[in-house]
Design a protein around this motif. Structure first.
Motif, short mmCIF file in Angstrom:
data_model
loop_
_atom_site.label_atom_id
_atom_site.label_comp_id
_atom_site.label_asym_id
_atom_site.label_seq_id
_atom_site.Cartn_x
_atom_site.Cartn_y
_atom_site.Cartn_z
N LEU A 139 0.81 -1.22 0.00
CA LEU A 139 0.00 0.00 0.00
C LEU A 139 0.85 1.28 0.00
N THR A 140 2.07 1.18 0.47
CA THR A 140 2.88 2.39 0.64
C THR A 140 4.13 2.47 -0.24
N LYS A 141 4.50 1.39 -0.88
CA LYS A 141 5.79 1.33 -1.57
C LYS A 141 5.95 2.36 -2.69
N ASN A 142 4.89 2.67 -3.42
CA ASN A 142 5.03 3.62 -4.53
C ASN A 142 5.38 5.02 -4.04
N GLN A 143 4.71 5.48 -3.00
CA GLN A 143 5.00 6.81 -2.47
C GLN A 143 6.43 6.88 -1.94
N VAL A 144 6.84 5.83 -1.26
CA VAL A 144 8.20 5.80 -0.70
C VAL A 144 9.22 5.80 -1.83
N PHE A 145 9.00 4.96 -2.82
CA PHE A 145 9.95 4.86 -3.94
C PHE A 145 10.10 6.20 -4.65
N TYR A 146 8.98 6.86 -4.94
CA TYR A 146 9.07 8.12 -5.68
C TYR A 146 9.67 9.24 -4.84
N ALA A 147 9.51 9.18 -3.54
CA ALA A 147 10.16 10.17 -2.67
C ALA A 147 11.68 10.02 -2.75
N ILE A 148 12.14 8.79 -2.93
CA ILE A 148 13.58 8.50 -2.98
C ILE A 148 14.15 8.74 -4.37
N ILE A 149 13.50 8.22 -5.40
CA ILE A 149 14.06 8.26 -6.75
C ILE A 149 14.22 9.69 -7.26
N ASN A 150 13.35 10.59 -6.80
CA ASN A 150 13.48 11.99 -7.20
C ASN A 150 14.76 12.62 -6.69
N ILE A 151 15.32 12.05 -5.64
CA ILE A 151 16.55 12.61 -5.06
C ILE A 151 17.79 11.90 -5.59
N VAL A 152 17.79 10.57 -5.55
CA VAL A 152 19.02 9.84 -5.91
C VAL A 152 19.13 9.51 -7.39
N LYS A 153 18.03 9.45 -8.11
CA LYS A 153 18.01 9.21 -9.56
C LYS A 153 18.73 7.92 -9.98
N ASP A 154 18.69 6.91 -9.11
CA ASP A 154 19.33 5.63 -9.40
C ASP A 154 18.42 4.54 -8.82
N GLN A 155 17.89 3.68 -9.68
CA GLN A 155 16.90 2.71 -9.24
C GLN A 155 17.44 1.73 -8.21
N ASP A 156 18.64 1.19 -8.43
CA ASP A 156 19.20 0.24 -7.48
C ASP A 156 19.43 0.88 -6.11
N LEU A 157 19.97 2.08 -6.13
CA LEU A 157 20.20 2.81 -4.88
C LEU A 157 18.87 3.13 -4.20
N ALA A 158 17.88 3.50 -5.00
CA ALA A 158 16.55 3.80 -4.44
C ALA A 158 15.95 2.58 -3.78
N GLU A 159 16.12 1.41 -4.38
CA GLU A 159 15.59 0.18 -3.78
C GLU A 159 16.30 -0.13 -2.46
N ASP A 160 17.61 0.11 -2.41
CA ASP A 160 18.34 -0.10 -1.15
C ASP A 160 17.83 0.85 -0.07
N ILE A 161 17.63 2.09 -0.44
CA ILE A 161 17.15 3.08 0.53
C ILE A 161 15.73 2.75 0.97
N MET A 162 14.93 2.18 0.06
CA MET A 162 13.57 1.76 0.43
C MET A 162 13.62 0.73 1.55
N GLN A 163 14.51 -0.24 1.42
CA GLN A 163 14.65 -1.25 2.47
C GLN A 163 15.03 -0.58 3.79
N ASP A 164 15.99 0.33 3.73
CA ASP A 164 16.41 1.04 4.93
C ASP A 164 15.26 1.85 5.54
N THR A 165 14.42 2.40 4.68
CA THR A 165 13.28 3.19 5.14
C THR A 165 12.33 2.34 5.96
N TYR A 166 11.99 1.17 5.45
CA TYR A 166 11.05 0.30 6.17
C TYR A 166 11.67 -0.26 7.45
#
Length: 170
Positions: A25-52
């Motif tokens: 339910l929340t992953k899309n909002q979290v992902f887009y909050a991250i990808i707009n800053i880091v602009k790297d999908q792999d890094l964004a996915e790592d940060i998503m894990q750290d976020t949760y």
């Protein structure tokens, strides 16, 4: 939104059965909050894990009834900004290191000394300890007995100085 609040209450009780639902339910909002800053999908996915992980660690601080999307997005954004700034420093350091001739190249060591002579003694020490000795800033702060913030300020000032002048020498 009521479903998310109910899941969060369960998570607070350390009942993780509904975590997958919460994540979906929340992953899309979290992902887009991250990808707009880091602009790297792999890094964004790592940060998503750290976020949760951070969310679950600090779940007691979440105020019931507040917006979970905003709360998660704030965690994600802060982690992304920290990662972006850390990566930016690494890239800037690499640029300086690459501009310094390596010992394998047939070149004068005097070039390295000329570059380092552009710096004040404390700047030389911090740059050498970080780039050449590969120490972390916390370790440098302990080594030279200065606060971490001061060490970071000295390092950033030295890198800016080198970036501005290194082209004149090489």
């Amino acid at each position: 939104m009521d479903q998310i609040h109910a899941i969060i209450e369960e998570l607070k009780k350390r009942n993780y059965q509904s975590f997958d639902t919460f994540y979906n339910l929340t992953k899309n909002q979290v992902f887009y909050a991250i990808i707009n800053i880091v602009k790297d999908q792999d890094l964004a996915e790592d940060i998503m894990q750290d976020t949760y992980v951070k969310f679950l660690e600090k779940i007691e601080q979440y105020k019931s009834g507040s917006n979970p999307y905003a709360y998660l997005s704030t965690i994600a954004r802060n982690l992304a900004i920290n990662t972006y700034n850390r990566e930016k420093r690494v890239i800037n350091s690499q640029e300086i290191v690459e501009s310094i001739p390596s010992p394998e190249e047939e070149t004068d060591q005097e070039d390295i000394f000329k570059i380092l002579d552009l710096l004040e003694d404390v700047e030389k020490e911090v740059v050498t300890l970080h780039i050449i000795n590969d120490l972390k800033f916390r370790e440098i702060a302990d080594t030279i007995d200065k606060p971490l913030g001061t060490v970071l300020w000295i390092y950033n000032k030295a890198i800016k100085k080198l970036r501005a002048k290194v082209g004149d020498i090489l």
